[in-house]
Structure formats: structure tokens, C-alpha cells
Design a protein around this motif. Structure first.
Motif, PDB file in Angstrom:
ATOM      1  N   LYS A  38      -5.034  -3.016  13.093  1.00 49.21           N
ATOM      2  CA  LYS A  38      -5.378  -1.602  13.195  1.00 49.21           C
ATOM      3  C   LYS A  38      -4.970  -0.785  11.971  1.00 49.21           C
ATOM      4  CE  LYS A  38      -4.675   2.169  16.482  1.00 49.21           C
ATOM      5  NZ  LYS A  38      -4.089   2.537  17.773  1.00 49.21           N
ATOM      6  N   TRP A  39      -3.938  -1.202  11.234  1.00 52.85           N
ATOM      7  CA  TRP A  39      -3.327  -0.295  10.269  1.00 52.85           C
ATOM      8  C   TRP A  39      -3.482  -0.667   8.797  1.00 52.85           C
ATOM      9  CZ3 TRP A  39      -2.561   4.022  12.502  1.00 52.85           C
ATOM     10  CH2 TRP A  39      -2.191   4.078  13.846  1.00 52.85           C
ATOM     11  N   LYS A  40      -3.677  -1.918   8.457  1.00 53.07           N
ATOM     12  CA  LYS A  40      -3.686  -2.310   7.044  1.00 53.07           C
ATOM     13  C   LYS A  40      -4.745  -1.572   6.234  1.00 53.07           C
ATOM     14  CE  LYS A  40      -1.655  -6.898   7.418  1.00 53.07           C
ATOM     15  NZ  LYS A  40      -1.906  -8.335   7.226  1.00 53.07           N
ATOM     16  N   SER A  41      -5.951  -1.513   6.754  1.00 49.62           N
ATOM     17  CA  SER A  41      -7.015  -0.837   6.001  1.00 49.62           C
ATOM     18  C   SER A  41      -6.747   0.657   5.877  1.00 49.62           C
ATOM     19  CB  SER A  41      -8.382  -1.078   6.650  1.00 49.62           C
ATOM     20  OG  SER A  41      -8.379  -0.613   7.990  1.00 49.62           O
ATOM     21  N   VAL A  42      -6.102   1.257   6.883  1.00 50.15           N
ATOM     22  CA  VAL A  42      -5.767   2.680   6.824  1.00 50.15           C
ATOM     23  C   VAL A  42      -4.725   2.923   5.735  1.00 50.15           C
ATOM     24  CG1 VAL A  42      -4.838   4.636   8.128  1.00 50.15           C
ATOM     25  CG2 VAL A  42      -6.313   2.969   9.267  1.00 50.15           C
ATOM     26  N   ILE A  43      -3.740   2.058   5.654  1.00 47.46           N
ATOM     27  CA  ILE A  43      -2.707   2.169   4.618  1.00 47.46           C
ATOM     28  C   ILE A  43      -3.344   2.053   3.237  1.00 47.46           C
ATOM     29  CG2 ILE A  43      -0.683   1.042   3.608  1.00 47.46           C
ATOM     30  CD1 ILE A  43       0.067   0.257   6.568  1.00 47.46           C
ATOM     31  N   ILE A  44      -4.210   1.062   3.070  1.00 48.87           N
ATOM     32  CA  ILE A  44      -4.892   0.887   1.782  1.00 48.87           C
ATOM     33  C   ILE A  44      -5.721   2.133   1.454  1.00 48.87           C
ATOM     34  CG2 ILE A  44      -6.651  -0.449   0.553  1.00 48.87           C
ATOM     35  CD1 ILE A  44      -5.676  -2.897   2.243  1.00 48.87           C
ATOM     36  N   TRP A  45      -6.410   2.676   2.448  1.00 47.35           N
ATOM     37  CA  TRP A  45      -7.222   3.869   2.238  1.00 47.35           C
ATOM     38  C   TRP A  45      -6.369   5.026   1.726  1.00 47.35           C
ATOM     39  CZ3 TRP A  45     -11.941   5.211   1.331  1.00 47.35           C
ATOM     40  CH2 TRP A  45     -12.330   6.533   1.470  1.00 47.35           C
ATOM     41  N   TYR A  46      -5.233   5.260   2.351  1.00 45.28           N
ATOM     42  CA  TYR A  46      -4.388   6.379   1.931  1.00 45.28           C
ATOM     43  C   TYR A  46      -3.774   6.145   0.552  1.00 45.28           C
ATOM     44  CZ  TYR A  46      -4.766   8.746   6.412  1.00 45.28           C
ATOM     45  OH  TYR A  46      -5.245   9.416   7.502  1.00 45.28           O
ATOM     46  N   LEU A  47      -3.529   4.913   0.179  1.00 49.27           N
ATOM     47  CA  LEU A  47      -2.921   4.629  -1.124  1.00 49.27           C
ATOM     48  C   LEU A  47      -3.945   4.560  -2.255  1.00 49.27           C
ATOM     49  CD1 LEU A  47      -0.204   2.011  -0.128  1.00 49.27           C
ATOM     50  CD2 LEU A  47       0.137   4.392  -0.818  1.00 49.27           C
ATOM     51  N   ARG A  48      -5.233   4.725  -1.932  1.00 44.45           N
ATOM     52  CA  ARG A  48      -6.254   4.612  -2.977  1.00 44.45           C
ATOM     53  C   ARG A  48      -6.105   5.683  -4.049  1.00 44.45           C
ATOM     54  NH1 ARG A  48      -8.200   7.967   0.619  1.00 44.45           N
ATOM     55  NH2 ARG A  48      -9.835   9.468   0.112  1.00 44.45           N
ATOM     56  N   ASN A  49      -5.503   6.819  -3.716  1.00 42.63           N
ATOM     57  CA  ASN A  49      -5.357   7.920  -4.675  1.00 42.63           C
ATOM     58  C   ASN A  49      -4.019   7.929  -5.397  1.00 42.63           C
ATOM     59  OD1 ASN A  49      -7.935   8.990  -4.180  1.00 42.63           O
ATOM     60  ND2 ASN A  49      -7.190  10.018  -2.348  1.00 42.63           N
ATOM     61  N   GLY A  50      -3.169   6.961  -5.122  1.00 43.81           N
ATOM     62  CA  GLY A  50      -1.890   6.910  -5.819  1.00 43.81           C
ATOM     63  C   GLY A  50      -0.730   6.595  -4.903  1.00 43.81           C
ATOM     64  N   GLU A  51       0.456   6.569  -5.494  1.00 46.27           N
ATOM     65  CA  GLU A  51       1.647   6.154  -4.758  1.00 46.27           C
ATOM     66  C   GLU A  51       2.035   7.176  -3.686  1.00 46.27           C
ATOM     67  OE1 GLU A  51       2.702   8.668  -8.057  1.00 46.27           O
ATOM     68  OE2 GLU A  51       1.898   6.661  -8.236  1.00 46.27           O
ATOM     69  N   ARG A  53       5.251   7.788  -0.461  1.00 43.50           N
ATOM     70  CA  ARG A  53       6.498   7.382   0.176  1.00 43.50           C
ATOM     71  C   ARG A  53       6.218   7.014   1.631  1.00 43.50           C
ATOM     72  NH1 ARG A  53      11.078  11.550  -1.713  1.00 43.50           N
ATOM     73  NH2 ARG A  53      12.343  10.009  -0.625  1.00 43.50           N
ATOM     74  N   PHE A  54       7.148   6.271   2.214  1.00 47.97           N
ATOM     75  CA  PHE A  54       7.044   5.852   3.609  1.00 47.97           C
ATOM     76  C   PHE A  54       6.801   7.056   4.511  1.00 47.97           C
ATOM     77  CE2 PHE A  54       8.676   4.818   7.783  1.00 47.97           C
ATOM     78  CZ  PHE A  54       8.318   3.504   7.989  1.00 47.97           C
ATOM     79  N   SER A  55       7.583   8.107   4.317  1.00 46.08           N
ATOM     80  CA  SER A  55       7.476   9.291   5.184  1.00 46.08           C
ATOM     81  C   SER A  55       6.112   9.966   5.059  1.00 46.08           C
ATOM     82  CB  SER A  55       8.597  10.286   4.889  1.00 46.08           C
ATOM     83  OG  SER A  55       8.529  10.718   3.542  1.00 46.08           O
ATOM     84  N   GLN A  56       5.513   9.938   3.865  1.00 43.87           N
ATOM     85  CA  GLN A  56       4.183  10.519   3.682  1.00 43.87           C
ATOM     86  C   GLN A  56       3.128   9.717   4.453  1.00 43.87           C
ATOM     87  OE1 GLN A  56       4.563  10.284  -0.681  1.00 43.87           O
ATOM     88  NE2 GLN A  56       3.889  12.428  -0.730  1.00 43.87           N
ATOM     89  N   LEU A  57       3.233   8.390   4.372  1.00 42.60           N
ATOM     90  CA  LEU A  57       2.304   7.537   5.110  1.00 42.60           C
ATOM     91  C   LEU A  57       2.467   7.744   6.613  1.00 42.60           C
ATOM     92  CD1 LEU A  57       2.630   4.318   2.959  1.00 42.60           C
ATOM     93  CD2 LEU A  57       0.527   5.627   3.301  1.00 42.60           C
ATOM     94  N   LYS A  58       3.699   7.808   7.063  1.00 43.85           N
ATOM     95  CA  LYS A  58       3.968   7.989   8.491  1.00 43.85           C
ATOM     96  C   LYS A  58       3.376   9.302   8.985  1.00 43.85           C
ATOM     97  CE  LYS A  58       5.907   7.349  12.529  1.00 43.85           C
ATOM     98  NZ  LYS A  58       4.899   7.935  13.403  1.00 43.85           N
ATOM     99  N   LYS A  59       3.490  10.346   8.187  1.00 40.92           N
ATOM    100  CA  LYS A  59       2.952  11.656   8.564  1.00 40.92           C
ATOM    101  C   LYS A  59       1.430  11.611   8.699  1.00 40.92           C
ATOM    102  CE  LYS A  59       4.084  16.352   7.424  1.00 40.92           C
ATOM    103  NZ  LYS A  59       4.636  17.247   6.425  1.00 40.92           N
ATOM    104  N   LEU A  60       0.771  10.840   7.850  1.00 38.04           N
ATOM    105  CA  LEU A  60      -0.685  10.714   7.898  1.00 38.04           C
ATOM    106  C   LEU A  60      -1.163   9.865   9.074  1.00 38.04           C
ATOM    107  CD1 LEU A  60      -1.388  10.236   4.100  1.00 38.04           C
ATOM    108  CD2 LEU A  60      -2.042  12.213   5.489  1.00 38.04           C
ATOM    109  N   MET A  61      -0.259   9.029   9.605  1.00 35.95           N
ATOM    110  CA  MET A  61      -0.601   8.126  10.706  1.00 35.95           C
ATOM    111  C   MET A  61       0.379   8.332  11.854  1.00 35.95           C
ATOM    112  SD  MET A  61      -1.457   4.654   8.583  1.00 35.95           S
ATOM    113  CE  MET A  61      -0.009   4.733   7.536  1.00 35.95           C
TER     114      MET A  61
END
Length: 131
Positions: A38-51, A53-61
Motif C-alpha cells: 500500500k505504501w511504497k509507491s506513495v513514498i516514492i511519489w512524495y520523494l519525487r520532488n526532493g528529500e 524527513r520522516f515527520s514530513q512523510l508521516k504528515k502526508l500519510m
């Protein structure tokens, strides 16, 4: 077919791809190895624009648990899709995740999957506001 290696037919012969310890019966199977779940492609999608932090990714998901996010980040890093950069020594002051060059090569695939998903969602459903 239990116990058998799944195969594809190439030049009239049964074949499969072997990459390290993994056996893939087709290119789709190899691709889904990296983005399965469920999550790998979403993580890759969010990181496509740059680096990020864990907390930023968590906030988006917000639906992902911290444990699951951590496991998915580790898996993507182990597969060579992500890079993890630690700033500071003890304790780490900041950790950022970014796509590796290999991960960057996956962006066109993710864009195509996303476009297909948007077309599907718009034709079968509607866009709603999430509170």
C-alpha cells in the motif's frame, strides 16, 4: 503450481529473471517487487520532488503508522530506491530521505501509474475534501 518457479516463455523456452535471491516470472513481477503493498509507491511519489524527513512523510500519510513507515523506508533503502542521509552524530539531529539515481529512474513509471489512477478515480468516483 505450488513449489514451481513461475516462468515466462521467451524464444519458445520457459525462463524467469533471477536478481540476487529473487526470481521474477516477468517484468511486471519485478516492478511490483519494488512498489508492492500500500505504501511504497506513495513514498516514492512524495520523494519525487526532493528529500524529506520522516515527520514530513508521516504528515502526508496520516493513515500509515510510524512503524509501517519505518519498515517501508528501510525496505526501499535496502532495494536501492532510497538514500538515507543522517546529519549530526549523537543523537542524529536530522535524517532525510531521498530517491537514489535508481529510484529517480522509477519516476516515469510512478507518473504513469498515477495518471491511470486519476483517470480511473475520476471516471468511477468523485473528488472529495478530506477533513
Amino acid at each position: 503450481m505450488t513449489g514451481q518457479i513461475p516462468v515466462m516463455i521467451v524464444d519458445g523456452k520457459q525462463k524467469a529473471y533471477q536478481v540476487n535471491e529473487h526470481i521474477f516470472h516477468c517484468g511486471t513481477n519485478a516492478t511490483l517487487h519494488f512498489i508492492g503493498g500500500k505504501w511504497k509507491s506513495v513514498i516514492i511519489w512524495y520523494l519525487r520532488n526532493g528529500e524529506m524527513r520522516f515527520s514530513q512523510l508521516k504528515k502526508l500519510m496520516p493513515d500509515i503508522t510510524e512503524k509501517m513507515l519505518s519498515l517501508q523506508l528501510k525496505a526501499l533503502q535496502a532495494d536501492g530506491i532510497l538514500e538515507r542521509k543522517v546529519f549530526g552524530i549523537k543523537p542524529p539531529n536530522r535524517v532525510e530521505y531521498s530517491l537514489s539515481d535508481f529510484g529517480e529512474s522509477f519516476i516515469p513509471v510512478i507518473k504513469s501509474i498515477t495518471e491511470w489512477g486519476i483517470d480511473y478515480a475520476e471516471s468511477k468516483g468523485k473528488l472529495i475534501e478530506v477533513i
